[in-house]
Scaffold this motif. Structure first.
Motif, PDB file in Angstrom:
ATOM      1  N   CYS A  29      -4.354   0.795  -2.100  1.00 14.27           N
ATOM      2  CA  CYS A  29      -3.755  -0.437  -2.623  1.00 14.27           C
ATOM      3  C   CYS A  29      -2.906  -0.080  -3.843  1.00 14.27           C
ATOM      4  O   CYS A  29      -3.360   0.630  -4.744  1.00 14.27           O
ATOM      5  CB  CYS A  29      -4.854  -1.415  -3.013  1.00 14.27           C
ATOM      6  N   LYS A  30      -1.665  -0.576  -3.876  1.00 13.53           N
ATOM      7  CA  LYS A  30      -0.785  -0.304  -5.020  1.00 13.53           C
ATOM      8  C   LYS A  30      -1.204  -1.105  -6.258  1.00 13.53           C
ATOM      9  O   LYS A  30      -0.867  -0.724  -7.374  1.00 13.53           O
ATOM     10  CB  LYS A  30       0.667  -0.629  -4.674  1.00 13.53           C
ATOM     11  N   THR A  50       0.842  -1.201   0.000  1.00 15.02           N
ATOM     12  CA  THR A  50       0.000   0.000   0.000  1.00 15.02           C
ATOM     13  C   THR A  50       0.871   1.241   0.000  1.00 15.02           C
ATOM     14  O   THR A  50       2.076   1.173   0.226  1.00 15.02           O
ATOM     15  CB  THR A  50      -0.902   0.031   1.248  1.00 15.02           C
ATOM     16  N   GLU A  51       0.236   2.367  -0.239  1.00  9.71           N
ATOM     17  CA  GLU A  51       0.887   3.664  -0.126  1.00  9.71           C
ATOM     18  C   GLU A  51      -0.112   4.645   0.467  1.00  9.71           C
ATOM     19  O   GLU A  51      -1.317   4.425   0.413  1.00  9.71           O
ATOM     20  CB  GLU A  51       1.380   4.144  -1.486  1.00  9.71           C
TER      21      GLU A  51
END
Length: 185
Positions: free
Chosen positions: A37-38, A12-13
């Motif tokens: 979510c990436k 994630t970021e």
């Protein structure tokens, strides 16, 4: 973290976005931090970030309405050396009230004004003496000792032409405030 959209653990970021929160019937827009979510880019619930975003919205609301911020309430209480429960009892509030306000809840205007009046040591002293039976003897003595460090000490001296010079200073070198009930050295 787990992404419900991808149905798996993902990287994630944290992104910064503009979000609007309803606070006491008013729309408050903040720059919020949101975990994404990436893989799919969908927002993922993050309790810590969401709680901080809500606290940020509450802080803006308090600022707009002239209410004390949580850290201001904490500083007022700590100035007198009391626990949250003891401070609440001196003010005639519920045991958990000050804890809620220091943790970010918004005080109503009447309770905010009462706490704000406690910035002035003479106001606090009056309530402390009135409600001393609601707190322990140790808490009372501790608060009275803290009040003593906030008093002004008046010293005087004479100049060569016989004029009297008054000097005001706190009893404690770390005391940021002065208040009444002077005594003379």
């Amino acid at each position: 973290m787990y992404c419900p959209n991808c149905n798996s653990e993902v990287l994630t970021e944290v992104k910064t976005v503009s979000e609007t929160y309803p606070v006491k019937g008013e729309e408050i827009t903040i720059t919020a931090k949101v975990r994404c979510c990436k893989n799919c880019g969908q927002d993922i619930w993050d309790e810590e970030l969401d709680e901080q975003n809500l606290l940020d919205a509450f802080a803006i609301y308090r600022q707009r309405h002239g209410l004390l911020q949580a850290d201001e309430i904490r500083r007022i209480r700590e100035k007198y050396g009391l626990s949250q429960v003891a401070f609440a009892k001196v003010l005639g509030l519920g045991d958990k009230t000050i804890a809620r306000y220091e943790n970010g809840s918004i005080a109503d205007m009447a309770q905010n004004n009462l706490i704000e009046l406690m910035k002035q040591p003479s106001n606090f002293r009056e309530l402390l003496q009135k409600n001393r039976d609601k707190i322990s003897k140790q808490d009372y003595e501790n608060a009275m000792n803290n009040l003593e460090t906030l008093r002004v000490k008046v010293t005087f001296s004479y100049t060569t032409d016989s004029n009297m010079v008054y000097n005001l200073r706190p009893n404690s070198p770390n005391s940021p405030e002065f208040w009444g009930d002077r005594y003379y050295a």
